[in-house]
Design a protein around this motif. Structure first.
Motif, PDB file in Angstrom:
ATOM      1  N   MET B   1      61.086  18.241  36.488  1.00 27.23           N
ATOM      2  CA  MET B   1      62.165  18.279  37.486  1.00 27.23           C
ATOM      3  C   MET B   1      62.892  16.933  37.530  1.00 27.23           C
ATOM      4  SD  MET B   1      63.839  19.307  40.065  1.00 27.23           S
ATOM      5  CE  MET B   1      64.994  18.090  40.602  1.00 27.23           C
ATOM      6  N   VAL B   2      62.054  15.887  37.673  1.00 30.15           N
ATOM      7  CA  VAL B   2      62.661  14.561  37.793  1.00 30.15           C
ATOM      8  C   VAL B   2      63.308  14.145  36.482  1.00 30.15           C
ATOM      9  CG1 VAL B   2      62.204  12.142  38.273  1.00 30.15           C
ATOM     10  CG2 VAL B   2      61.069  13.905  39.592  1.00 30.15           C
ATOM     11  N   ALA B   5      66.502  15.689  35.975  1.00 34.10           N
ATOM     12  CA  ALA B   5      67.483  15.055  36.872  1.00 34.10           C
ATOM     13  C   ALA B   5      68.000  13.766  36.258  1.00 34.10           C
ATOM     14  CB  ALA B   5      66.846  14.771  38.222  1.00 34.10           C
ATOM     15  N   ILE B   6      67.075  13.007  35.644  1.00 32.00           N
ATOM     16  CA  ILE B   6      67.479  11.736  35.040  1.00 32.00           C
ATOM     17  C   ILE B   6      68.399  12.001  33.847  1.00 32.00           C
ATOM     18  CG2 ILE B   6      66.672   9.618  33.937  1.00 32.00           C
ATOM     19  CD1 ILE B   6      63.972  10.205  35.373  1.00 32.00           C
ATOM     20  N   LYS B   8      70.352  14.469  33.333  1.00 35.46           N
ATOM     21  CA  LYS B   8      71.650  14.896  33.841  1.00 35.46           C
ATOM     22  C   LYS B   8      72.426  13.696  34.382  1.00 35.46           C
ATOM     23  CE  LYS B   8      73.354  18.766  36.450  1.00 35.46           C
ATOM     24  NZ  LYS B   8      73.112  19.590  37.597  1.00 35.46           N
ATOM     25  N   GLN B   9      71.646  12.858  35.075  1.00 40.30           N
ATOM     26  CA  GLN B   9      72.216  11.670  35.702  1.00 40.30           C
ATOM     27  C   GLN B   9      72.858  10.757  34.650  1.00 40.30           C
ATOM     28  OE1 GLN B   9      72.791  10.201  38.453  1.00 40.30           O
ATOM     29  NE2 GLN B   9      73.200   8.247  37.468  1.00 40.30           N
ATOM     30  N   HIS B  12      75.902  12.230  33.259  1.00 40.38           N
ATOM     31  CA  HIS B  12      76.964  12.148  34.257  1.00 40.38           C
ATOM     32  C   HIS B  12      77.539  10.739  34.322  1.00 40.38           C
ATOM     33  CE1 HIS B  12      79.055  12.365  37.970  1.00 40.38           C
ATOM     34  NE2 HIS B  12      78.275  11.491  38.512  1.00 40.38           N
ATOM     35  N   ARG B  15      79.810  10.126  31.526  1.00 37.88           N
ATOM     36  CA  ARG B  15      81.089  10.819  31.647  1.00 37.88           C
ATOM     37  C   ARG B  15      82.017  10.059  32.603  1.00 37.88           C
ATOM     38  NH1 ARG B  15      79.815  16.249  32.569  1.00 37.88           N
ATOM     39  NH2 ARG B  15      80.228  16.113  34.773  1.00 37.88           N
TER      40      ARG B  15
END
Lengths: 290, 206
Positions: B1-2, B5-6, B8-9, B12, B15
């Protein structure tokens, strides 16, 4: 920083490496923050996707340059000046208005009761100096920082405030002078006004300039000192007199305060200096910004 | 999960950096632009626009929601930056100063046209998507968009400053001319609001 803020900064990529590691340890065991993170990531994705898809308009810099080349019209200038005066009059310390009026009224009453017009000469410069010394002080005006960060240049802000407060002080002193016509013949009104006009303008110019330089409290103290020193009873000073030239210095100093033309000319100079002081470009190299 | 998230982070973060282009202009270059504007070098305005125009316009558009008005606000910002370049003290980042001018101009324009700054529209538009399209992931994106649209200008501004413009909370406060606490409370309100919109939609979707 609480977790609610940390999760926002984490999603925005604004946490330092240490903070990030620390927060991730917390995140692993906190369903609430995990839910918040999902929410903020979706928000961040949505916002950056829509904002980065916006194309910058073409030729906008050229159009801006065309406007920069146009001289500002007189009408637009007058309108901007009026707006600035309106905005600044709302921002100036509210307590200043009744406080100045009250002190000036008190001065007029004492002058009437004691039958001494000189009292208005004494009080008007003190009122004006205090009100101008608080004009540009962050300690007395929390909105000043904001005002100075707006597109209006600081010297214009100062000029606007200076005009408003000086105009107000002038009106107060004029009103007090008219009240004093009860004990003074009308033909002496001109002399009465000239009596306070010079010292009031000069002392307030001194106070304003000093307040920009060394802060409000110091400015008031020095300005008041400059004004009050001429009222030290001559005979008392005579008792401590060190040199015989002292009395002539005192006399010259008193005469200085009674020369309206000289005082007004010096005031213009000092006000100009204050405006220049406020407009100086300050380039402090950005170090460690962010 | 974490770890997802990282991942994706990071994606992001990249971007934003590419889209917003702020990694290219350093503080020295910013100060150089300002000095050249003070010295009446018109090319500095063109370079300023090339470096920051997109971000300034995007922020103006986010606040005004009207491309023509946003263009005017951006143009005014360049003119104001030129005329007041000497007041830039170099204490913060140039982009924050410029966004502050955009913010001031946009809010002034909105006040003149008496558009509501604070009004929050609570109604959520009906969905037009066909049942096949209603995969929840796609729906969530749409709900977030709806939630953002129904936030007030001031709240959207803070989110834009932090998530697109890459500003710190302090810088966002400086741009909005409000205390840091207000930025935090706007974030908190936005979170509540978006959560509410999502959960209401999730319930009706089920």
């Amino acid at each position: 920083m609480n977790h609610e803020e940390q999760v926002v900064l984490y999603a925005a990529g604004r946490l330092s490496k240490n903070e990030r590691v620390h927060f991730e340890e917390h995140l692993a065991g906190c369903p609430g923050c995990q839910a918040d993170l999902r929410l903020w990531q979706m928000t961040a994705d949505e916002i950056s996707a829509s904002s980065s898809a916006v194309p910058a308009p073409v030729q906008l810099a050229e159009r801006a340059l065309e406007r920069i080349h146009q001289p500002a019209s007189l009408q637009a200038g007058v309108r901007r000046a009026w707006q600035l005066l309106q905005i600044q009059s709302q921002i100036i310390q509210r307590e200043m208005w009744p406080a100045s009026a009250a002190v000036m009224a008190l001065g007029a009453i004492v002058a009437l009761v004691a039958n001494h017009v000189e009292f208005i000469y004494f009080i008007a410069p003190l009122v004006a100096a205090a009100s101008l010394a608080i004009l540009c002080s962050p300690e007395y005006d929390p909105a000043l920082e904001l005002t100075l960060s707006t597109p209006t240049s600081p010297w214009k802000v100062l000029l606007a405030r200076l005009s408003i407060v000086s105009g107000y002080n002038l009106l107060l002193a004029l009103a007090a002078s008219f009240v004093l016509l009860v004990i003074v013949p009308p033909e002496l009104l001109g002399t009465l006004i000239l009596g306070w006009l010079g010292p009031m303008t000069f002392l307030s110019a001194v106070a304003l300039l000093l307040s920009l330089w060394i802060g409000t409290s110091n400015a008031i103290a020095i300005a008041y000192g400059l004004w009050l020193v001429q009222y030290i009873p001559y005979r008392l000073v005579g008792a401590w007199m060190i040199s015989p030239g002292w009395s002539s210095i005192i006399l010259a100093y008193q005469q200085f305060w009674q020369s309206p033309t000289l005082l007004l000319l010096l005031s213009i100079l000092l006000f100009g200096l204050a405006l220049w002081f406020a407009s100086r470009p300050v380039f402090r190299l950005a170090q460690g910004t962010g | 999960m974490v770890s997802s998230a990282i991942a994706k982070q990071t994606l992001h973060g990249q971007r934003i950096a590419q889209g917003a282009n702020y990694s290219m202009t350093s503080d020295e270059q910013d100060l150089d632009l300002i000095r050249r504007m003070v010295a009446d070098d018109e090319n500095a305005v063109r370079e300023l626009y090339a470096a920051y125009g997109q971000r300034l316009y995007a922020y103006a558009l986010r606040l005004t929601n009207d491309p023509a008005v946003a263009e005017d606000v951006t143009q005014d910002t360049l003119v104001t930056a030129w005329r007041t370049a000497r007041t830039f003290r170099g204490e913060g980042r140039l982009i924050a100063w410029l966004l502050g001018i955009v913010h001031h101009g946009a809010i002034k324009t909105l006040r003149h046209t008496s558009q509501p700054l604070e009004a929050v529209e609570e109604t959520i538009p009906e969905t037009n998507a066909s049942p096949e399209e209603q995969a929840q992931a796609g729906e969530m994106k749409r709900w977030v968009r709806q939630g953002l649209q129904s936030l007030s200008t001031e709240h959207r501004a803070v989110l834009e400053l932090i998530f697109y413009q890459g500003l710190s909370l302090n810088e966002a406060a400086e741009v909005c001319k409000c205390p840091l606490g207000t930025v935090k409370s706007r974030l908190s309100y936005a979170r509540q609001h978006l959560r509410g919109v999502l959960s209401r939609n999730e319930e009706s979707w089920r």
